[in-house]
Scaffold this motif. Structure first.
Motif, PDB file in Angstrom:
ATOM      1  N   LEU A 273      -3.588  19.208  -6.669  1.00 58.29           N
ATOM      2  CA  LEU A 273      -2.315  19.653  -6.108  1.00 58.29           C
ATOM      3  C   LEU A 273      -2.425  19.841  -4.601  1.00 58.29           C
ATOM      4  O   LEU A 273      -1.507  19.501  -3.850  1.00 58.29           O
ATOM      5  CB  LEU A 273      -1.870  20.958  -6.780  1.00 58.29           C
ATOM      6  CG  LEU A 273      -1.373  20.830  -8.229  1.00 58.29           C
ATOM      7  CD1 LEU A 273      -1.128  22.215  -8.813  1.00 58.29           C
ATOM      8  CD2 LEU A 273      -0.114  19.991  -8.301  1.00 58.29           C
ATOM      9  N   ASP A 274      -3.559  20.399  -4.159  1.00 59.18           N
ATOM     10  CA  ASP A 274      -3.767  20.560  -2.716  1.00 59.18           C
ATOM     11  C   ASP A 274      -3.827  19.197  -2.032  1.00 59.18           C
ATOM     12  O   ASP A 274      -3.276  19.007  -0.937  1.00 59.18           O
ATOM     13  CB  ASP A 274      -5.059  21.325  -2.444  1.00 59.18           C
ATOM     14  CG  ASP A 274      -4.913  22.811  -2.752  1.00 59.18           C
ATOM     15  OD1 ASP A 274      -3.770  23.298  -2.795  1.00 59.18           O
ATOM     16  OD2 ASP A 274      -5.938  23.474  -2.963  1.00 59.18           O
ATOM     17  N   LEU A 275      -4.512  18.256  -2.661  1.00 63.41           N
ATOM     18  CA  LEU A 275      -4.591  16.903  -2.120  1.00 63.41           C
ATOM     19  C   LEU A 275      -3.198  16.322  -1.948  1.00 63.41           C
ATOM     20  O   LEU A 275      -2.859  15.766  -0.905  1.00 63.41           O
ATOM     21  CB  LEU A 275      -5.421  16.030  -3.065  1.00 63.41           C
ATOM     22  CG  LEU A 275      -5.367  14.512  -2.851  1.00 63.41           C
ATOM     23  CD1 LEU A 275      -6.026  14.161  -1.539  1.00 63.41           C
ATOM     24  CD2 LEU A 275      -6.055  13.786  -3.999  1.00 63.41           C
ATOM     25  N   ASN A 276      -2.381  16.481  -2.981  1.00 62.69           N
ATOM     26  CA  ASN A 276      -1.028  15.943  -2.933  1.00 62.69           C
ATOM     27  C   ASN A 276      -0.193  16.650  -1.871  1.00 62.69           C
ATOM     28  O   ASN A 276       0.583  16.034  -1.137  1.00 62.69           O
ATOM     29  CB  ASN A 276      -0.369  16.099  -4.305  1.00 62.69           C
ATOM     30  CG  ASN A 276       0.774  15.130  -4.504  1.00 62.69           C
ATOM     31  OD1 ASN A 276       0.723  13.998  -4.038  1.00 62.69           O
ATOM     32  ND2 ASN A 276       1.815  15.570  -5.180  1.00 62.69           N
TER      33      ASN A 276
ATOM     34  N   LEU B  63       0.826  -1.213   0.000  1.00 65.81           N
ATOM     35  CA  LEU B  63       0.000   0.000   0.000  1.00 65.81           C
ATOM     36  C   LEU B  63       0.859   1.261   0.000  1.00 65.81           C
ATOM     37  O   LEU B  63       0.492   2.262  -0.623  1.00 65.81           O
ATOM     38  CB  LEU B  63      -0.921  -0.006   1.229  1.00 65.81           C
ATOM     39  CG  LEU B  63      -2.041  -1.042   1.214  1.00 65.81           C
ATOM     40  CD1 LEU B  63      -2.792  -1.033   2.545  1.00 65.81           C
ATOM     41  CD2 LEU B  63      -3.013  -0.794   0.063  1.00 65.81           C
ATOM     42  N   ALA B  64       1.998   1.211   0.694  1.00 67.23           N
ATOM     43  CA  ALA B  64       2.892   2.375   0.694  1.00 67.23           C
ATOM     44  C   ALA B  64       3.442   2.624  -0.704  1.00 67.23           C
ATOM     45  O   ALA B  64       3.546   3.775  -1.139  1.00 67.23           O
ATOM     46  CB  ALA B  64       4.032   2.151   1.684  1.00 67.23           C
ATOM     47  N   ARG B  65       3.779   1.551  -1.434  1.00 68.16           N
ATOM     48  CA  ARG B  65       4.272   1.723  -2.803  1.00 68.16           C
ATOM     49  C   ARG B  65       3.170   2.301  -3.696  1.00 68.16           C
ATOM     50  O   ARG B  65       3.415   3.183  -4.527  1.00 68.16           O
ATOM     51  CB  ARG B  65       4.746   0.381  -3.358  1.00 68.16           C
ATOM     52  CG  ARG B  65       6.047  -0.118  -2.739  1.00 68.16           C
ATOM     53  CD  ARG B  65       6.642  -1.242  -3.561  1.00 68.16           C
ATOM     54  NE  ARG B  65       5.748  -2.398  -3.649  1.00 68.16           N
ATOM     55  CZ  ARG B  65       5.750  -3.397  -2.783  1.00 68.16           C
ATOM     56  NH1 ARG B  65       6.592  -3.393  -1.758  1.00 68.16           N
ATOM     57  NH2 ARG B  65       4.926  -4.418  -2.921  1.00 68.16           N
ATOM     58  N   ILE B  66       1.941   1.791  -3.529  1.00 67.18           N
ATOM     59  CA  ILE B  66       0.815   2.305  -4.316  1.00 67.18           C
ATOM     60  C   ILE B  66       0.574   3.771  -4.002  1.00 67.18           C
ATOM     61  O   ILE B  66       0.311   4.580  -4.901  1.00 67.18           O
ATOM     62  CB  ILE B  66      -0.450   1.469  -4.044  1.00 67.18           C
ATOM     63  CG1 ILE B  66      -0.266   0.045  -4.582  1.00 67.18           C
ATOM     64  CG2 ILE B  66      -1.686   2.119  -4.659  1.00 67.18           C
ATOM     65  CD1 ILE B  66      -1.408  -0.882  -4.222  1.00 67.18           C
ATOM     66  N   GLU B  67       0.668   4.133  -2.729  1.00 69.27           N
ATOM     67  CA  GLU B  67       0.437   5.521  -2.329  1.00 69.27           C
ATOM     68  C   GLU B  67       1.487   6.442  -2.920  1.00 69.27           C
ATOM     69  O   GLU B  67       1.176   7.560  -3.365  1.00 69.27           O
ATOM     70  CB  GLU B  67       0.424   5.622  -0.806  1.00 69.27           C
ATOM     71  CG  GLU B  67       0.189   7.015  -0.253  1.00 69.27           C
ATOM     72  CD  GLU B  67      -1.153   7.597  -0.647  1.00 69.27           C
ATOM     73  OE1 GLU B  67      -1.288   8.832  -0.627  1.00 69.27           O
ATOM     74  OE2 GLU B  67      -2.065   6.807  -0.977  1.00 69.27           O
ATOM     75  N   ARG B  68       2.743   6.002  -2.919  1.00 71.51           N
ATOM     76  CA  ARG B  68       3.798   6.826  -3.516  1.00 71.51           C
ATOM     77  C   ARG B  68       3.562   7.008  -5.009  1.00 71.51           C
ATOM     78  O   ARG B  68       3.748   8.109  -5.552  1.00 71.51           O
ATOM     79  CB  ARG B  68       5.166   6.185  -3.263  1.00 71.51           C
ATOM     80  CG  ARG B  68       5.641   6.290  -1.817  1.00 71.51           C
ATOM     81  CD  ARG B  68       7.101   5.927  -1.708  1.00 71.51           C
ATOM     82  NE  ARG B  68       7.358   4.534  -2.066  1.00 71.51           N
ATOM     83  CZ  ARG B  68       7.340   3.538  -1.198  1.00 71.51           C
ATOM     84  NH1 ARG B  68       7.072   3.750   0.068  1.00 71.51           N
ATOM     85  NH2 ARG B  68       7.614   2.307  -1.599  1.00 71.51           N
TER      86      ARG B  68
ATOM     87  N   ILE C  82      -0.666  11.969  -9.356  1.00 75.92           N
ATOM     88  CA  ILE C  82      -1.543  13.122  -9.178  1.00 75.92           C
ATOM     89  C   ILE C  82      -0.784  14.420  -9.380  1.00 75.92           C
ATOM     90  O   ILE C  82      -1.242  15.345 -10.066  1.00 75.92           O
ATOM     91  CB  ILE C  82      -2.203  13.085  -7.778  1.00 75.92           C
ATOM     92  CG1 ILE C  82      -3.257  11.979  -7.731  1.00 75.92           C
ATOM     93  CG2 ILE C  82      -2.835  14.430  -7.444  1.00 75.92           C
ATOM     94  CD1 ILE C  82      -3.916  11.832  -6.381  1.00 75.92           C
ATOM     95  N   GLY C  83       0.405  14.512  -8.778  1.00 76.29           N
ATOM     96  CA  GLY C  83       1.196  15.727  -8.935  1.00 76.29           C
ATOM     97  C   GLY C  83       1.577  15.985 -10.375  1.00 76.29           C
ATOM     98  O   GLY C  83       1.462  17.114 -10.882  1.00 76.29           O
ATOM     99  N   THR C  84       2.009  14.947 -11.072  1.00 76.38           N
ATOM    100  CA  THR C  84       2.393  15.099 -12.479  1.00 76.38           C
ATOM    101  C   THR C  84       1.199  15.463 -13.337  1.00 76.38           C
ATOM    102  O   THR C  84       1.268  16.361 -14.197  1.00 76.38           O
ATOM    103  CB  THR C  84       3.037  13.797 -12.989  1.00 76.38           C
ATOM    104  OG1 THR C  84       4.175  13.484 -12.181  1.00 76.38           O
ATOM    105  CG2 THR C  84       3.474  13.940 -14.438  1.00 76.38           C
TER     106      THR C  84
END
Length: 389
Positions: free
Chosen positions: A231-234, A169-174, A180-182
């Motif tokens: 962007l705010d979410l990220n 899950l940590a890998r998926i989150e990263r 999202i940022g890109t």
């Protein structure tokens, strides 16, 4: 308390410290039941508390997690001494041995659990032999030790699966955060060009063409807000907070500025001209845009925006006259992705709450009867910790 259950060397050590402290406390309580063995119980309690204190303060962060497994050895020694001191009575030794094994299973591999089997057996059996216990008492080890090992192996298997799932899950989150940022950045760059082109064409357009260009500009503004929201979410996921630049802001002007991003024909603004707020103007505008956009999308006109203040709290309320919000949905309104549907992903109200909390306020829902009222409350004066926001 949550820190005690992280799979880290320090957390594993502090769990063992808690176990040693528990054993020491139980030994002290045992004096009340058996005053004749007070000296032996005090020795056991002192040994447990020394282990607990030293284990708590040693620099485990600098050492490999596997080294913490060595703490089981002094634990077994104290258990063996307790059994010997009480003349071979293993009433408390057995359960605590199983507990130590369960602790080891939460943090270490099967190889370590198997390696601990020999010292665990010695801690249990040797005191029984030294105190000349009958064969039936010695035979209890044949039952206890396999049971302790079986319980430990089951716990180790489950803990290993949970650690693997957490790492996955940590890998998926990263990956999600990077995507999202890109995506948000890549969308905003060409969108700016499109918006500028539409604005230039709109200056000379009339009639139906002008109305179509107005609609296109509203949609590009909507996409821009969505990109900003992503962007705010990220940013919130990465840093845990949003950077604010608060300043005295005329409330009515800020609300009217936000309305330029929306179709405001069905919106009524009820904000005193003299009312000032201490907010980040851009973030406040985002709050209003998200709340009014949500009301226009899901409610019915008229949508009424009111801002009031009692001197300590500013209250921003956006009311529509639609069917309201079902009880089932109310609990999810301001959660991330909680109120999404085919028209959106459900970030708008969640971002509103994050922005309100960044200001030191909160967001909630009220029934309009008819309609829905989305309310944001903000402190009227700057917070002392504003520089830390």
């Amino acid at each position: 308390m949550q820190r005690l259950f992280r799979v880290r060397p320090r957390a594993a050590a502090r769990q063992s410290a808690a176990l040693f402290a528990l054993a020491g406390g139980l030994a002290l309580l045992g004096i009340l039941n058996d005053p004749m063995r007070a000296r032996d119980l005090l020795l056991v309690s002192a040994a447990d508390f020394v282990l607990a204190i030293s284990t708590w303060f040693l620099p485990w962060r600098r050492w490999p997690r596997q080294r913490v497994a060595l703490l089981a050895l002094p634990g077994f020694v104290v258990l063996g001494f307790s059994t010997w001191a009480f003349g071979g009575v293993a009433t408390g030794t057995g359960p605590f041995l199983v507990l130590l094994y369960a602790w080891a299973a939460l943090h270490f591999s099967r190889k370590i659990l198997l390696a601990l089997l020999a010292p665990a057996a010695a801690a249990y059996v040797v005191p029984l032999v030294v105190t000349h216990q009958p064969p039936e008492i010695l035979g209890s080890a044949v039952i206890l030790l396999p049971v302790a090992l079986a319980v430990a192996l089951l716990i180790e298997s489950q803990a290993r699966h949970l650690r693997d799932d957490r790492e996955r899950l940590a890998r998926i989150e990263r990956w999600r955060a990077a995507m999202i940022g890109t995506l948000a950045h890549d969308v905003r760059s060409p969108l700016t060009t499109v918006q500028m082109t539409l604005e230039e064409v709109r200056e000379e357009a009339t009639g139906q063409t002008a109305r179509m260009l107005d609609a296109a500009l509203r949609q590009t503004a909507r996409i821009d807000r969505l990109a900003t929201g992503l962007l705010d979410l990220n940013r919130i996921d990465t840093t845990g907070h949003l950077q604010l630049e608060r300043q005295p802001t005329p409330a009515r002007e800020a609300v009217c500025a936000a309305m330029t991003y929306l179709s405001s024909a069905d919106v009524r603004i009820d904000v005193p001209h003299e009312l000032m707020m201490c907010v980040d103007p851009e973030r406040f505008e985002q709050i209003v845009v998200n709340l009014v956009g949500n009301a226009l999308r899901y409610g019915k006109p008229p949508v009424i925006v009111t801002v009031t203040s009692d001197g300590s709290t500013d209250r921003i309320a956006v009311r529509d006259h639609g069917p309201g919000v079902s009880v089932e949905l109310q609990a999810r309104l301001f959660t991330r992705f909680g109120a999404g549907d085919k028209e959106g992903v459900g970030l708008g109200l969640w971002i509103v709450r994050q922005l309100a909390q960044a200001h030191g306020g909160e967001a909630h829902y009220e029934s309009g009867d008819p309609g829905a009222v989305m309310v944001v409350t903000l402190p009227s004066i700057p917070l002392v910790s504003d520089g830390d926001q």
